[in-house]
Design a protein around this motif. Structure first.
Motif, PDB file in Angstrom:
ATOM      1  N   ASN A 186     -36.642 -78.881  12.895  1.00  0.00           N
ATOM      2  CA  ASN A 186     -37.913 -79.396  13.433  1.00  0.00           C
ATOM      3  C   ASN A 186     -38.702 -80.255  12.453  1.00  0.00           C
ATOM      4  N   ARG A 187     -38.253 -80.405  11.210  1.00  0.00           N
ATOM      5  CA  ARG A 187     -39.029 -81.185  10.238  1.00  0.00           C
ATOM      6  C   ARG A 187     -38.760 -82.675  10.334  1.00  0.00           C
ATOM      7  N   GLY A 188     -37.635 -83.063  10.892  1.00  0.00           N
ATOM      8  CA  GLY A 188     -37.316 -84.475  11.017  1.00  0.00           C
ATOM      9  C   GLY A 188     -38.058 -85.132  12.169  1.00  0.00           C
ATOM     10  N   VAL A 189     -38.127 -86.464  12.115  1.00  0.00           N
ATOM     11  CA  VAL A 189     -38.758 -87.250  13.183  1.00  0.00           C
ATOM     12  C   VAL A 189     -37.786 -88.356  13.596  1.00  0.00           C
ATOM     13  N   PRO A 190     -37.862 -88.781  14.856  1.00  0.00           N
ATOM     14  CA  PRO A 190     -36.966 -89.861  15.298  1.00  0.00           C
ATOM     15  C   PRO A 190     -37.057 -91.066  14.368  1.00  0.00           C
ATOM     16  N   GLY A 191     -35.905 -91.617  14.039  1.00  0.00           N
ATOM     17  CA  GLY A 191     -35.836 -92.746  13.116  1.00  0.00           C
ATOM     18  C   GLY A 191     -35.457 -92.358  11.706  1.00  0.00           C
ATOM     19  N   ASP A 192     -35.472 -91.047  11.392  1.00  0.00           N
ATOM     20  CA  ASP A 192     -35.035 -90.609  10.064  1.00  0.00           C
ATOM     21  C   ASP A 192     -33.562 -90.957   9.864  1.00  0.00           C
ATOM     22  N   PRO A 193     -33.181 -91.306   8.630  1.00  0.00           N
ATOM     23  CA  PRO A 193     -31.772 -91.639   8.378  1.00  0.00           C
ATOM     24  C   PRO A 193     -30.873 -90.405   8.467  1.00  0.00           C
ATOM     25  N   ILE A 194     -29.675 -90.613   8.971  1.00  0.00           N
ATOM     26  CA  ILE A 194     -28.648 -89.573   9.030  1.00  0.00           C
ATOM     27  C   ILE A 194     -27.444 -90.055   8.216  1.00  0.00           C
ATOM     28  N   HIS A 195     -26.899 -89.143   7.415  1.00  0.00           N
ATOM     29  CA  HIS A 195     -25.835 -89.528   6.487  1.00  0.00           C
ATOM     30  C   HIS A 195     -24.512 -88.853   6.826  1.00  0.00           C
ATOM     31  N   GLN A 196     -23.423 -89.583   6.564  1.00  0.00           N
ATOM     32  CA  GLN A 196     -22.070 -89.030   6.622  1.00  0.00           C
ATOM     33  C   GLN A 196     -21.326 -89.533   5.382  1.00  0.00           C
ATOM     34  N   PRO A 197     -20.927 -88.611   4.488  1.00  0.00           N
ATOM     35  CA  PRO A 197     -21.106 -87.171   4.586  1.00  0.00           C
ATOM     36  C   PRO A 197     -22.557 -86.749   4.408  1.00  0.00           C
TER      37      PRO A 197
END
Length: 352
Positions: free
Chosen positions: A172-183
Motif C-alpha cells: 500500500n505504500r506505492g503510488v501509480p507511476g512508481d518504477p518497477i524493476h526486473q530483477p
C-alpha cells in the motif's frame, strides 16, 4: 443445542459416511459463526475465560470479527472422490486455540483435520530478456518477488505484469507511476532494470473488521522494453479453473523455480497473515492452501506473486502470496488467492 450439527451428522450417515461438498461448506460456515461469536471459546469455559470472551465481543466493532482466535477453517479433501473434511489450521498455540480445536473435534468427530502451521507471512535473479513469468520483480521499496503472469487490463493497450500488492506496491505504500524493476531491488545486477510502472494495486485492508480476498497489483510494461516479452512462457496459460479435490498444481517462482504441489485445503477463511511493521496482521478469506510434493516445499521467500496453475489442461488456479512456518509433517504450507477474484479486482484477463 446444535440442531444444525445433528442434522449434518445424520446426513453423512445416510450417504455412506461421506461428507459432500455442500455439507462441508455449511458445516464450515456454522463453525465460523461459532468461532466469531465466541460460542466455540465459551464451550466448557470457566468464569474467567467467559469474561475474556465477553470483553472481546464488547471491544469488537463487528459482532462477527473475521480475526477470531488464530484459527483458520476451510475445506479439506479426504482423497476419496466426493468426500471432504473440515480443515482447521492453527496459527497460534495458546489455551484459546486449544479449546477451539477440542470443541470442533467433539462436535464433529472424525470430520475435522487439524494442522499447526504457525505464523503466516507474505513471501518476497537475474535480468530476464525477453521478460517471462517466474522471474524476480519488485518495487524500489521491497526486496524481490515474482512476476506471475501477463494480463490484459481493461482500458490499456499495453500488457501488464501481474504480482502481489506487497511486491509491486510495497504493501500500500506505492503510488501509480512508481518504477518497477526486473530483477527486483534485492537482485539488482545492473543499473538499468526498470521495466515499467505501477499501474493498479488492490488495497490491503488493515484491522479485522473486513477480510481481504486478494493481494494483487499490476505493472504496466514499457512497450519499448529491449528484448520484449514472452507471455506464453512456458505453458501458454489463458484459462482459469477452481481449486478442487485431488488437483495437482505447479508454480514457477523467483526463488524455488518450478515446483509441484497439490491442493491441501480451499475456501479457507479467517487466515491471519503477518505483514510486519507496514500493516501488521491482516485477515484473509476464501484462500487456497497448497502443500509441496515428495516432501519438498512448494515455495519459499521471494516466490510471492507466482501464478499457481494446473497442467493437464493448463489453467490458472491462484496467485501465490504467503507461506507458513510449518505444517503437516513439518512441511510449510503455501497460500494463494483464488485467481477469479484477482482478475476481477484488477479488471483483467490472462494474456499469452
Amino acid at each position: 443445542m446444535y440442531p444444525f450439527l445433528r442434522e449434518n451428522r445424520f446426513e453423512r450417515r445416510s450417504k455412506e459416511a461421506e461428507m459432500k461438498l455442500d455439507s462441508a461448506r455449511s458445516l464450515k460456515q456454522e463453525f465460523l459463526h461459532q468461532l466469531r461469536t465466541g460460542e466455540a471459546l465459551a464451550h466448557r469455559a470457566g468464569p474467567e475465560s467467559m469474561a475474556v470472551v465477553e470483553r472481546r465481543l464488547v471491544a469488537s466493532a463487528a459482532p462477527e470479527s473475521p480475526s477470531a482466535g488464530g484459527v483458520a477453517i476451510g475445506i479439506a479433501p479426504t482423497g476419496r472422490a466426493g468426500d471432504y473434511n473440515i480443515g482447521v489450521q492453527v496459527q497460534d498455540q495458546n489455551e484459546e486455540t486449544r479449546r477451539v480445536v477440542r470443541y470442533l473435534a467433539k462436535v464433529a468427530p472424525g470430520e475435522t483435520v487439524v494442522q499447526f502451521v504457525g505464523r503466516v507471512r507474505p513471501m518476497h535473479t537475474n535480468v530476464a530478456r525477453p521478460l517471462v513469468p517466474g522471474v524476480s520483480i519488485g518495487h524500489p521499496m521491497v526486496g524481490a518477488g515474482t512476476l506471475g503472469a501477463f494480463v490484459k487490463v481493461a482500458g490499456s493497450s499495453n500488457l501488464h505484469a501481474l504480482s502481489n500488492n506487497h511486491v509491486l506496491a510495497a504493501s500500500n505504500r506505492g503510488v501509480p507511476g512508481d518504477p518497477i524493476h526486473q530483477p527486483g531491488p534485492y537482485d539488482h545486477k545492473t543499473a538499468n532494470t526498470m521495466i515499467g510502472v505501477l499501474a493498479t494495486a488492490v488495497d490491503l485492508i488493515p484491522g479485522d473488521a473486513v477480510a481481504n480476498i486478494v493481494d494483487a497489483a499490476t505493472c504496466e510494461v514499457d512497450e519499448s522494453l529491449a528484448g520484449g516479452l514472452e507471455p506464453a512462457f512456458p505453458y501458454g496459460i489463458s484459462n482459469v479453473t477452481a481449486p478442487e479435490e485431488g488437483l495437482a498444481v505447479k508454480k514457477i517462482g523467483r526463488t524455488t523455480d518450478e515446483t509441484d504441489g497439490s491442493i491441501l485445503m480451499f475456501e479457507l477463511r479467517n487466515l491471519w497473515v503477518d505483514y510486519g511493521d507496514s500493516l501488521g496482521v491482516l485477515t484473509f478469506d476464501n484462500q487456497i492452501a497448497i502443500i509441496g510434493q515428495q516432501d519438498q516445499p512448494f515455495s519459499s521467500s521471494g516466490d510471492s506473486g507466482s501464478l499457481v496453475f494446473s497442467v493437464d489442461p493448463p489453467a490458472a488456479v491462484g496467485l501465490l502470496f504467503a507461506g507458513s512456518e510449518t505444517g503437516p509433517g513439518g512441511q510449510p504450507v503455501t497460500y494463494a488467492n483464488p485467481i477469479d477474484p484477482v482478475l476481477e479486482q484488477i479488471h483483467a484477463t490472462l494474456a499469452f
